[in-house]
Motif scaffolding. Structure first.
Motif, mmCIF file in Angstrom:
data_model
loop_
_atom_site.group_PDB
_atom_site.id
_atom_site.type_symbol
_atom_site.label_atom_id
_atom_site.label_comp_id
_atom_site.label_asym_id
_atom_site.label_seq_id
_atom_site.Cartn_x
_atom_site.Cartn_y
_atom_site.Cartn_z
ATOM 1 N N GLY A 143 1.565 -7.660 5.733
ATOM 2 C CA GLY A 143 1.289 -7.265 7.111
ATOM 3 C C GLY A 143 2.050 -6.006 7.461
ATOM 4 N N GLY A 144 2.137 -5.008 6.490
ATOM 5 C CA GLY A 144 2.732 -3.734 6.809
ATOM 6 C C GLY A 144 1.640 -2.626 6.898
ATOM 7 N N ARG A 145 1.956 -1.651 7.004
ATOM 8 C CA ARG A 145 0.969 -0.462 7.201
ATOM 9 C C ARG A 145 1.385 0.994 6.599
ATOM 10 N N LEU A 146 0.448 1.497 5.918
ATOM 11 C CA LEU A 146 0.931 2.971 5.274
ATOM 12 C C LEU A 146 0.292 4.068 6.356
ATOM 13 N N LEU A 147 1.205 5.203 6.394
ATOM 14 C CA LEU A 147 0.453 6.044 7.245
ATOM 15 C C LEU A 147 -0.324 7.299 6.141
ATOM 16 N N ASP A 148 -1.329 7.930 6.675
ATOM 17 C CA ASP A 148 -2.178 8.691 5.773
ATOM 18 C C ASP A 148 -1.408 9.493 4.932
ATOM 19 N N THR A 149 -0.112 9.882 5.595
ATOM 20 C CA THR A 149 0.702 11.023 4.852
ATOM 21 C C THR A 149 1.659 10.409 3.795
ATOM 22 N N PHE A 150 1.491 9.020 3.806
ATOM 23 C CA PHE A 150 2.339 8.355 2.638
ATOM 24 C C PHE A 150 2.054 8.806 1.447
ATOM 25 N N PRO A 151 3.077 9.449 0.649
ATOM 26 C CA PRO A 151 2.793 10.028 -0.755
ATOM 27 C C PRO A 151 2.477 8.861 -1.922
ATOM 28 N N LEU A 152 1.008 8.299 -1.985
ATOM 29 C CA LEU A 152 0.954 7.309 -2.725
ATOM 30 C C LEU A 152 0.949 7.595 -4.191
ATOM 31 N N GLY A 153 0.500 9.064 -4.306
ATOM 32 C CA GLY A 153 0.321 9.665 -5.553
ATOM 33 C C GLY A 153 1.619 9.890 -6.165
ATOM 34 N N ALA A 154 2.546 10.273 -5.492
ATOM 35 C CA ALA A 154 4.068 10.337 -6.094
ATOM 36 C C ALA A 154 4.632 9.004 -6.512
ATOM 37 N N LEU A 155 4.278 8.148 -5.604
ATOM 38 C CA LEU A 155 4.718 6.768 -5.921
ATOM 39 C C LEU A 155 4.346 6.115 -7.310
ATOM 40 N N ALA A 156 3.167 6.486 -7.385
ATOM 41 C CA ALA A 156 2.483 6.048 -8.552
ATOM 42 C C ALA A 156 2.920 6.357 -9.659
ATOM 43 N N TYR A 157 3.048 7.828 -9.660
ATOM 44 C CA TYR A 157 3.794 8.677 -10.942
ATOM 45 C C TYR A 157 5.232 8.178 -11.224
ATOM 46 N N MET A 158 5.850 7.954 -10.085
ATOM 47 C CA MET A 158 7.288 7.436 -10.341
ATOM 48 C C MET A 158 7.497 6.053 -10.720
ATOM 49 N N THR A 159 6.599 5.316 -10.656
ATOM 50 C CA THR A 159 6.608 3.830 -11.174
ATOM 51 C C THR A 159 5.870 3.402 -12.347
ATOM 52 N N ILE A 160 5.805 4.377 -13.213
ATOM 53 C CA ILE A 160 5.184 4.318 -14.729
ATOM 54 C C ILE A 160 6.036 3.200 -15.143
ATOM 55 N N GLY A 161 5.405 2.136 -15.819
ATOM 56 C CA GLY A 161 5.912 0.936 -16.574
ATOM 57 C C GLY A 161 6.353 -0.260 -15.678
ATOM 58 N N TYR A 162 6.019 -0.125 -14.333
ATOM 59 C CA TYR A 162 6.242 -1.021 -13.444
ATOM 60 C C TYR A 162 4.920 -2.291 -13.534
ATOM 61 N N TYR A 186 -2.187 4.889 -13.595
ATOM 62 C CA TYR A 186 -1.643 5.411 -12.411
ATOM 63 C C TYR A 186 -2.655 4.993 -11.242
ATOM 64 N N GLY A 187 -3.864 5.070 -11.159
ATOM 65 C CA GLY A 187 -4.741 4.760 -10.108
ATOM 66 C C GLY A 187 -4.573 3.129 -9.821
ATOM 67 N N THR A 188 -4.277 2.389 -10.687
ATOM 68 C CA THR A 188 -4.105 0.733 -10.331
ATOM 69 C C THR A 188 -2.821 0.806 -9.488
ATOM 70 N N ARG A 189 -1.865 1.435 -9.940
ATOM 71 C CA ARG A 189 -0.632 1.407 -9.357
ATOM 72 C C ARG A 189 -0.716 1.712 -7.898
ATOM 73 N N ALA A 190 -1.326 2.752 -7.543
ATOM 74 C CA ALA A 190 -1.405 3.231 -6.066
ATOM 75 C C ALA A 190 -2.078 2.263 -5.476
ATOM 76 N N LEU A 191 -3.424 1.870 -5.745
ATOM 77 C CA LEU A 191 -4.223 0.969 -5.093
ATOM 78 C C LEU A 191 -3.290 -0.629 -4.893
ATOM 79 N N LEU A 192 -2.681 -0.853 -5.827
ATOM 80 C CA LEU A 192 -1.898 -1.982 -6.036
ATOM 81 C C LEU A 192 -0.733 -2.046 -4.846
ATOM 82 N N PHE A 193 -0.357 -0.871 -4.704
ATOM 83 C CA PHE A 193 0.936 -0.824 -3.602
ATOM 84 C C PHE A 193 0.384 -0.858 -2.218
ATOM 85 N N LYS A 194 -0.570 -0.237 -2.192
ATOM 86 C CA LYS A 194 -1.361 -0.106 -0.898
ATOM 87 C C LYS A 194 -1.837 -1.616 -0.529
#
Length: 380
Positions: free
Chosen positions: A321-340, A306-314
């Motif tokens: 060259g992209g940028r994520l807002l502070d409000t981007f739901p990284l936790g939800a994305l990491a939960y949704m991408t189990i198995g990726y 879970y923690g690696t998926r969040a850090l990996l995406f960011k």
């Protein structure tokens, strides 16, 4: 003799008319000291004579034969006859020309994104099976067991196991096995010799091709250290299941010659900075007995937690060259991408973050809904 008798004998009748000042008598003193001195000299002379006699006896004896130095053990190198006594530089030129020695895209160990799995101890207690290693643990293992002895001659010589180092990387596709090999080759400035079945088809068609190729590869690796002998899709070289009669595939022809080299050249690679690294995403399809006998250590590359998926995406978004807002739901994305896998993340982000989309990132921040149609883990 008492003092009076000694005086009556030696001094009473002595003429002292010429010795008015009563000086001591040299001759008399010499007579008293001489017996002790003579006895001491006699002892010393006897000792010297005894030493001379011993040396004379030793000189007459035949000198002891020097033990013959042990004959250097000749190491039979499989395929040596196919080389035709060609110099290693000539062999290297042929391997480069045929694409066996190549330069992979540079990478670093720090590119293998991930931290320690803080839930590891809790998972071990809940499940008797051993928990998967974290990304940070994998970096540490590769650094200590492979990168350090490959990059430093002193560390290599200090290892207990001084024979040829062989490692197996196994795990799902896209978990970073090949990237780790690229990082080792880049950071250790190592020569990479790619013996993957898909890369050496030209050598596998000839009858003596596999034997010749392996002789070239191991000779070049030893001569131009540090070196990595890399074999991808190793399950094709060591296939499992029942043995089938008939023609063997080109990759299977490589198997027997590879076993001979790894068995006969252990002493040939003492303290040498050469490693063999094989990768597979289908370990169940391979011959487990052969794999266990060939490779010293098996290193598992798991799916990111879970923690690696969040850090990996960011991390991948920022590298693109992209940028994520502070409000981007990284936790939800990491939960949704189990198995990726990391490869799945990269493909999805590259598909979404086109050049035009990156130019609009300030006005149109990245949203999680844009990733709904991204590839599934099975597409990686």
């Amino acid at each position: 003799m008492c003092i009076r008798d000694r005086y009556m004998k030696e001094w009473e009748t002595k003429d002292e008319s010429d010795n008015f000042s009563q000086k001591f008598d040299y001759e008399y003193a010499k007579d008293i000291v001489r017996p002790d001195v003579e006895e001491e000299i006699k002892k010393n002379v006897d000792e010297m004579i005894n030493c001379e006699l011993k040396l004379m006896k030793k000189g007459k004896q035949k000198p002891a034969k020097k033990p013959k130095p042990p004959k250097a053990k000749k190491i039979k190198i499989p395929g040596q006859s196919t080389g035709g006594n060609r110099p290693p530089l000539d062999l290297l030129a042929e391997l480069v020309e045929n694409g066996v020695v190549k330069k992979l895209l540079p990478a670093r160990l720090s590119d293998f994104v991930g931290d320690f799995n803080l839930m590891g101890s809790a998972l071990e207690k809940a499940d008797p099976m051993m928990a998967d290693p974290s990304m940070a643990q994998l970096r540490q293992i590769v650094l200590e067991y492979i990168a350090a002895p490959l990059g430093s001659k002193n560390i290599r010589q200090s290892l207990d196991k001084k024979n040829l180092l062989t490692y197996l990387f196994f795990g799902p596709a896209g978990t970073g096995k090949t990237m780790m090999v690229r990082a080792l080759a880049h950071e250790c400035n190592a020569l990479l010799i790619d013996l993957s079945p898909q890369n050496i088809k030209g050598y596998l068609q000839d009858g003596k091709g596999p034997e010749k190729l392996l002789y070239f590869a191991f000779t070049v690796a030893r001569e131009f250290q540090p070196a990595i002998i890399y074999i991808d899709e190793i399950h094709e070289v060591f296939p499992g299941g029942k043995k089938k009669t008939g023609n063997k595939s080109g990759a299977q022809k490589l198997k027997n010659h590879l076993l001979k080299h790894l068995k006969n050249q252990k002493e040939y690679f003492l303290n040498e900075r050469v490693v063999v690294i094989a990768c597979t995403n289908q370990p169940a399809q391979s011959n487990k007995k052969d794999m266990k006998s060939v490779f010293n250590k098996h290193i598992f590359f798991p799916l990111p937690d879970y923690g690696t998926r969040a850090l990996l995406f960011k991390t991948i978004v920022e590298k693109q060259g992209g940028r994520l807002l502070d409000t981007f739901p990284l936790g939800a994305l990491a939960y949704m991408t189990i198995g990726y896998t990391a490869g799945s993340f990269k493909k999805a982000i590259e598909k979404v973050l086109s050049k035009r989309r990156i130019e609009q990132i300030k006005d149109r921040p990245l949203k999680i809904c844009l990733l709904y149609t991204s590839p599934s883990p099975r597409d990686s």
